[in-house]
Design an enzyme around this catalytic site. Sequence first.
Site, PDB file in Angstrom:
ATOM      1  N   THR A 132      30.897  30.181  44.640  1.00 55.92           N
ATOM      2  CA  THR A 132      30.793  28.727  44.761  1.00 55.92           C
ATOM      3  C   THR A 132      30.579  28.289  46.206  1.00 55.92           C
ATOM      4  O   THR A 132      30.982  28.992  47.141  1.00 55.92           O
ATOM      5  CB  THR A 132      32.100  28.095  44.223  1.00 55.92           C
ATOM      6  N   ASP A 133      30.006  27.102  46.369  1.00 57.55           N
ATOM      7  CA  ASP A 133      29.857  26.525  47.722  1.00 57.55           C
ATOM      8  C   ASP A 133      31.209  26.060  48.280  1.00 57.55           C
ATOM      9  O   ASP A 133      31.325  25.784  49.471  1.00 57.55           O
ATOM     10  CB  ASP A 133      28.863  25.351  47.707  1.00 57.55           C
ATOM     11  N   TYR A 158      41.828  27.466  44.446  1.00 55.17           N
ATOM     12  CA  TYR A 158      40.615  27.955  43.770  1.00 55.17           C
ATOM     13  C   TYR A 158      39.614  28.490  44.790  1.00 55.17           C
ATOM     14  O   TYR A 158      39.174  29.634  44.717  1.00 55.17           O
ATOM     15  CB  TYR A 158      39.969  26.835  42.937  1.00 55.17           C
TER      16      TYR A 158
HETATM   17  P1  NAD Z   1      34.638  28.600  33.044  1.00 55.26           P
HETATM   18  O1  NAD Z   1      36.040  28.306  33.438  1.00 55.26           O
HETATM   19  O2  NAD Z   1      33.920  27.660  32.144  1.00 55.26           O
HETATM   20  O3  NAD Z   1      34.561  30.045  32.346  1.00 55.26           O
HETATM   21  C1  NAD Z   1      35.243  31.157  32.827  1.00 55.26           C
HETATM   22  C2  NAD Z   1      35.190  32.246  31.773  1.00 55.26           C
HETATM   23  O4  NAD Z   1      35.871  33.397  32.309  1.00 55.26           O
HETATM   24  C3  NAD Z   1      35.913  31.872  30.462  1.00 55.26           C
HETATM   25  O5  NAD Z   1      35.142  32.258  29.360  1.00 55.26           O
HETATM   26  C4  NAD Z   1      37.211  32.685  30.525  1.00 55.26           C
HETATM   27  O6  NAD Z   1      37.728  33.014  29.247  1.00 55.26           O
HETATM   28  C5  NAD Z   1      36.739  33.915  31.299  1.00 55.26           C
HETATM   29  N1  NAD Z   1      37.850  34.603  31.960  1.00 55.26           N
HETATM   30  C6  NAD Z   1      38.854  34.042  32.699  1.00 55.26           C
HETATM   31  N2  NAD Z   1      39.714  34.997  33.098  1.00 55.26           N
HETATM   32  C7  NAD Z   1      39.230  36.186  32.646  1.00 55.26           C
HETATM   33  C8  NAD Z   1      39.678  37.529  32.738  1.00 55.26           C
HETATM   34  N3  NAD Z   1      40.800  37.849  33.405  1.00 55.26           N
HETATM   35  N4  NAD Z   1      38.948  38.500  32.135  1.00 55.26           N
HETATM   36  C9  NAD Z   1      37.831  38.197  31.446  1.00 55.26           C
HETATM   37  N5  NAD Z   1      37.366  36.932  31.303  1.00 55.26           N
HETATM   38  C10 NAD Z   1      38.060  35.935  31.906  1.00 55.26           C
HETATM   39  O7  NAD Z   1      33.853  28.798  34.415  1.00 55.26           O
HETATM   40  P2  NAD Z   1      32.342  28.457  34.775  1.00 55.26           P
HETATM   41  O8  NAD Z   1      32.248  27.041  35.188  1.00 55.26           O
HETATM   42  O9  NAD Z   1      31.456  28.985  33.712  1.00 55.26           O
HETATM   43  O10 NAD Z   1      32.177  29.336  36.099  1.00 55.26           O
HETATM   44  C11 NAD Z   1      31.681  30.676  36.023  1.00 55.26           C
HETATM   45  C12 NAD Z   1      31.620  31.246  37.426  1.00 55.26           C
HETATM   46  O11 NAD Z   1      30.766  30.446  38.241  1.00 55.26           O
HETATM   47  C13 NAD Z   1      32.991  31.262  38.140  1.00 55.26           C
HETATM   48  O12 NAD Z   1      33.090  32.464  38.858  1.00 55.26           O
HETATM   49  C14 NAD Z   1      32.927  30.056  39.067  1.00 55.26           C
HETATM   50  O13 NAD Z   1      33.717  30.266  40.208  1.00 55.26           O
HETATM   51  C15 NAD Z   1      31.443  30.039  39.418  1.00 55.26           C
HETATM   52  N6  NAD Z   1      30.899  28.706  39.765  1.00 55.26           N
HETATM   53  C16 NAD Z   1      31.092  27.644  38.930  1.00 55.26           C
HETATM   54  C17 NAD Z   1      30.538  26.401  39.264  1.00 55.26           C
HETATM   55  C18 NAD Z   1      30.689  25.208  38.349  1.00 55.26           C
HETATM   56  O14 NAD Z   1      30.295  24.110  38.744  1.00 55.26           O
HETATM   57  N7  NAD Z   1      31.228  25.346  37.159  1.00 55.26           N
HETATM   58  C19 NAD Z   1      29.802  26.264  40.440  1.00 55.26           C
HETATM   59  C20 NAD Z   1      29.636  27.383  41.269  1.00 55.26           C
HETATM   60  C21 NAD Z   1      30.167  28.615  40.914  1.00 55.26           C
END
Ligand code: NAD
Length: 349
Positions: A132-133, A158
Site C-alpha cells: 500500500t501507499d 496497519y
Molecule cells: P481484504 O481485507 O478485503 O482481504 C484480505 C483477504 O486476506 C481476506 O480474504 C482474508 O480472509 C485473507 N486473509 C487474512 N488473513 C489471512 C491469513 N492469515 N491467511 C490467509 N488468508 C488471510 O483486503 P484487500 O482490500 O483485498 O487487500 C488485499 C491486499 O492489498 C492487502 O495486502 C492490502 O494491504 C493491499 N492493498 C489494499 C488496498 C485497498 O484499498 N483495499 C490498497 C493498496 C493495497
Amino acid sequence: MKNILITGGSGFIGTNFIKYAYDRYKDWHIVNLDVLTYAGNPMNHMELAKDPRYTFIHGDICDSSLLKQLFDKFKFNGVLHFAAESHVDRSISDPEIFLKTNVMGSFKLLQAGLDYVEDSGTSDFKFLHVSTDEVYGSLGAGDAAFTEKTGYDPSSPYSASKASSDHFAKAFFTTFGLPVVVTNCSNNYGPYQFPEKLIPLVILNILNKKPLPVYGKGENVRDWLYVADHCDALAEVFEKGVSGETYNIGGGEEKKNIEVVQKICDLVDEKTGAVKSSRDLITFVKDRPGHDLRYAINCDKIDHEIGFTAKHSFEQALSQTIDWYLGHMDWVRAVQTGEYKKWINKQYS
Ligand code: NAD
Ligand code: TYD
C-alpha cells in the site's frame, strides 16, 4: 500449466484478481489460499468450485507446515500475496492480529518460497508482494507525490505492519536472491469490497438511510484507483517487473473525502430516483487518531518501465461500483451475516 499461488484470493482485491487472471491466463492453475476472516468470502468464486484451473485451500499463511505441503505439491511458478488484515480502523482497535498476519504471515510465506526455490533449484519463480501507499505516511497539501524513493513513515498499526512486510520482502531479495517485486498502491474501490471501507459503507448507508460518518472535516485526500486497473497493473508487474524493485500504482484521482461522499450521494440519488438529497445524512464525526492527511502517487516508474496507466475515470468507475452494489444486495447480506460459512462447511468439511 503454471501453478500460481494467490493468497487472500477471497478478499476484495484477491477476488477481482482471480477473476481477471482466470480470463487472461488460460495456462494458469490458480491455487487460492485463504483463511476466510470476516473479509474473505469463498462464494465469490462459486462458479469455479469444480473448475480444474482453480483450487481453493482453506488455510492460514502463518501455517509453515501447510505452506511447505502446498509448495511441495504444486511447485508454484509464482506467488501473488494479497492476504492481510487491511482496515486501518481495526488496526487501531486491535493491532496484534496485524502484526501476526501481515508481518509473521508474510515472513512465513517468503521463507516457504525461499525453501522451495533453494531445494528445487528452480529459476522459474516470482513473488509479488502486494502493498500500500500508506507505508509512506502523510503528505501536506502542497507536497510532491510519493515516488518509489520516498522514505517509509507509517502512521497506523496497519501501515506499520505493511511497511515491515515490505522490508522483509526486499530483504529476501537482497540477502537470499529470492525474485521478489513489491507494489505500493493507492486506495482501491469496486465490486466485492467489504462494506467497512469508505465507498461501500457510504453506498449501503445511503440505501439504509443511515448516517454517513465523515471523519474530522472530510478534508483528508486519497488517490482512488478502480480495482480493475489495479489487477491490470499487478499482472503487468508480475510479467515484466524487475526483481528487487518497487512499483507505485495510483489512479491519478486525488479527492477529498467529503467530495467522494457527496458524489456518492448524488449518484445514488440519481439512480434510485430519491426525492430528498442523501447529502442530509452526512455526519461529521470524531477524527481517526493518526489520520494521514493526504496520499498521492507519482506513477512515472510504472508508466515508463512497465507501460501501465490506469484507464478508468473516478466518476465513471464510481458509478459502475454503485450499480454493482445495487445489483448484489444478496452478496452484501451474505458478508454482513457470515451466511457463506454454511456453504464452506458443506464444501470443505
Ligand atoms: P481484504 O481485507 O478485503 O482481504 C484480505 C483477504 O486476506 C481476506 O480474504 C482474508 O480472509 C485473507 N486473509 C487474512 N488473513 C489471512 C491469513 N492469515 N491467511 C490467509 N488468508 C488471510 O483486503 P484487500 O482490500 O483485498 O487487500 C488485499 C491486499 O492489498 C492487502 O495486502 C492490502 O494491504 C493491499 N492493498 C489494499 C488496498 C485497498 O484499498 N483495499 C490498497 C493498496 C493495497
Ligand atoms: P478507508 O476506506 O478506511 O481507507 P484508508 O484509511 O485505508 O485510506 O478510508 C478512506 C478515507 O475515508 C480515510 O481518510 C478515512 C475516511 N473515512 C471516513 O471519513 N469515514 C468512514 O466511515 C471511513 C471508513 C473512512
